[in-house]
Design a protein around this motif. Structure first.
Motif, PDB file in Angstrom:
ATOM      1  N   HIS A   1       0.849  -1.203   0.000  1.00 33.68           N
ATOM      2  CA  HIS A   1       0.000   0.000   0.000  1.00 33.68           C
ATOM      3  C   HIS A   1       0.883   1.251   0.000  1.00 33.68           C
ATOM      4  CE1 HIS A   1      -3.015   2.922   0.982  1.00 33.68           C
ATOM      5  NE2 HIS A   1      -3.954   1.977   0.925  1.00 33.68           N
ATOM      6  N   PRO A   2       0.731   2.136  -0.993  1.00 30.85           N
ATOM      7  CA  PRO A   2       1.600   3.313  -1.092  1.00 30.85           C
ATOM      8  C   PRO A   2       1.554   4.219   0.136  1.00 30.85           C
ATOM      9  CG  PRO A   2       0.145   3.170  -3.008  1.00 30.85           C
ATOM     10  CD  PRO A   2      -0.231   2.057  -2.090  1.00 30.85           C
ATOM     11  N   GLU A   3       0.412   4.350   0.777  1.00 29.65           N
ATOM     12  CA  GLU A   3       0.330   5.209   1.951  1.00 29.65           C
ATOM     13  C   GLU A   3       0.995   4.554   3.165  1.00 29.65           C
ATOM     14  OE1 GLU A   3      -3.430   7.314   2.557  1.00 29.65           O
ATOM     15  OE2 GLU A   3      -3.928   6.750   0.497  1.00 29.65           O
ATOM     16  N   ALA A   4       0.916   3.230   3.274  1.00 25.48           N
ATOM     17  CA  ALA A   4       1.644   2.526   4.332  1.00 25.48           C
ATOM     18  C   ALA A   4       3.145   2.661   4.089  1.00 25.48           C
ATOM     19  CB  ALA A   4       1.228   1.057   4.394  1.00 25.48           C
ATOM     20  N   GLN A   5       3.561   2.573   2.837  1.00 18.11           N
ATOM     21  CA  GLN A   5       4.975   2.756   2.495  1.00 18.11           C
ATOM     22  C   GLN A   5       5.427   4.162   2.883  1.00 18.11           C
ATOM     23  OE1 GLN A   5       5.321   1.905  -1.680  1.00 18.11           O
ATOM     24  NE2 GLN A   5       4.559  -0.179  -1.437  1.00 18.11           N
ATOM     25  N   ALA A   6       4.614   5.166   2.578  1.00 19.87           N
ATOM     26  CA  ALA A   6       4.957   6.555   2.924  1.00 19.87           C
ATOM     27  C   ALA A   6       5.058   6.712   4.441  1.00 19.87           C
ATOM     28  CB  ALA A   6       3.925   7.519   2.346  1.00 19.87           C
ATOM     29  N   HIS A   7       4.195   6.036   5.173  1.00 23.97           N
ATOM     30  CA  HIS A   7       4.251   6.071   6.632  1.00 23.97           C
ATOM     31  C   HIS A   7       5.575   5.483   7.124  1.00 23.97           C
ATOM     32  CE1 HIS A   7       3.109   5.770  10.818  1.00 23.97           C
ATOM     33  NE2 HIS A   7       3.367   4.479  10.775  1.00 23.97           N
ATOM     34  N   PHE A   8       5.952   4.323   6.576  1.00 23.69           N
ATOM     35  CA  PHE A   8       7.235   3.709   6.946  1.00 23.69           C
ATOM     36  C   PHE A   8       8.388   4.676   6.667  1.00 23.69           C
ATOM     37  CE2 PHE A   8       5.522  -0.796   5.897  1.00 23.69           C
ATOM     38  CZ  PHE A   8       5.098  -0.984   7.199  1.00 23.69           C
ATOM     39  N   THR A   9       8.395   5.251   5.469  1.00 24.17           N
ATOM     40  CA  THR A   9       9.469   6.159   5.075  1.00 24.17           C
ATOM     41  C   THR A   9       9.549   7.342   6.032  1.00 24.17           C
ATOM     42  OG1 THR A   9       9.291   5.490   2.762  1.00 24.17           O
ATOM     43  CG2 THR A   9      10.351   7.615   3.203  1.00 24.17           C
ATOM     44  N   HIS A  10       8.415   7.969   6.316  1.00 25.24           N
ATOM     45  CA  HIS A  10       8.377   9.133   7.205  1.00 25.24           C
ATOM     46  C   HIS A  10       8.811   8.760   8.624  1.00 25.24           C
ATOM     47  CE1 HIS A  10       7.032  12.834   9.098  1.00 25.24           C
ATOM     48  NE2 HIS A  10       6.384  12.091   9.972  1.00 25.24           N
ATOM     49  N   LEU A  11       8.273   7.665   9.151  1.00 26.16           N
ATOM     50  CA  LEU A  11       8.573   7.250  10.516  1.00 26.16           C
ATOM     51  C   LEU A  11      10.057   6.951  10.705  1.00 26.16           C
ATOM     52  CD1 LEU A  11       7.651   6.366  13.355  1.00 26.16           C
ATOM     53  CD2 LEU A  11       7.220   4.098  12.370  1.00 26.16           C
ATOM     54  N   PHE A  12      10.629   6.169   9.789  1.00 20.29           N
ATOM     55  CA  PHE A  12      12.036   5.802   9.943  1.00 20.29           C
ATOM     56  C   PHE A  12      12.968   6.968   9.628  1.00 20.29           C
ATOM     57  CE2 PHE A  12      10.176   1.704  10.373  1.00 20.29           C
ATOM     58  CZ  PHE A  12      11.045   1.026  11.207  1.00 20.29           C
ATOM     59  N   ALA A  13      12.585   7.846   8.714  1.00 13.07           N
ATOM     60  CA  ALA A  13      13.395   9.043   8.447  1.00 13.07           C
ATOM     61  C   ALA A  13      13.397   9.950   9.681  1.00 13.07           C
ATOM     62  CB  ALA A  13      12.859   9.798   7.233  1.00 13.07           C
ATOM     63  N   PHE A  14      12.257  10.091  10.338  1.00  6.74           N
ATOM     64  CA  PHE A  14      12.175  10.889  11.559  1.00  6.74           C
ATOM     65  C   PHE A  14      13.093  10.303  12.636  1.00  6.74           C
ATOM     66  CE2 PHE A  14      10.428  11.519  15.801  1.00  6.74           C
ATOM     67  CZ  PHE A  14      10.409  12.901  15.874  1.00  6.74           C
ATOM     68  N   MET A  15      13.002   8.999  12.838  1.00  8.84           N
ATOM     69  CA  MET A  15      13.837   8.374  13.871  1.00  8.84           C
ATOM     70  C   MET A  15      15.324   8.477  13.526  1.00  8.84           C
ATOM     71  SD  MET A  15      11.648   5.100  15.265  1.00  8.84           S
ATOM     72  CE  MET A  15      11.518   4.230  13.717  1.00  8.84           C
ATOM     73  N   ARG A  16      15.622   8.348  12.234  1.00  3.09           N
ATOM     74  CA  ARG A  16      17.016   8.389  11.783  1.00  3.09           C
ATOM     75  C   ARG A  16      17.588   9.809  11.877  1.00  3.09           C
ATOM     76  NH1 ARG A  16      15.899   6.361   7.081  1.00  3.09           N
ATOM     77  NH2 ARG A  16      15.964   4.205   7.701  1.00  3.09           N
TER      78      ARG A  16
END
Length: 103
Positions: free
Chosen positions: A45-60
């Motif tokens: 799901h593209p929106e789930a993928q975007a969530h993963f990207t945003h969440l891990f970029a924030f943590m990183r």
């Protein structure tokens, strides 16, 4: 479930083809450890993928974290259910989700 993501974005999850609701893991597996039910985000799901990207970029980048221990990854390849991208296999959907984490 008390999950805000599940409540706000149920369409981001692997779906039960009979009910049209997120697939409870007990339907296809042992159901998880404590405090179930357990559900699986759909890596296709593209929106789930975007969530993963945003969440891990924030943590990183914002929190400076460099190591992520991702436990129970087999849940991302759970068989059964319907995915947003119906042509994706469970392994392909898992890989799409993992790629989103790396961006």
């Amino acid at each position: 479930s008390n999950s805000r993501i599940l409540r706000d974005h149920p369409d981001w999850f692997l779906m039960d083809p009979e009910s049209g609701q997120p697939l409870n893991s007990e339907m296809v597996s042992f159901g998880g450890w404590r405090q179930g039910p357990w559900y699986v985000l759909d890596g296709s799901h593209p929106e789930a993928q975007a969530h993963f990207t945003h969440l891990f970029a924030f943590m990183r980048h914002q929190l400076g974290l460099r190591y992520f221990k991702l436990d129970a990854l087999f849940w991302g390849m759970l068989h059964g259910g319907e995915r947003w991208n119906s042509s994706s296999t469970s392994v392909e959907a898992f890989r799409q989700g993992m790629r989103a984490i790396l961006h």
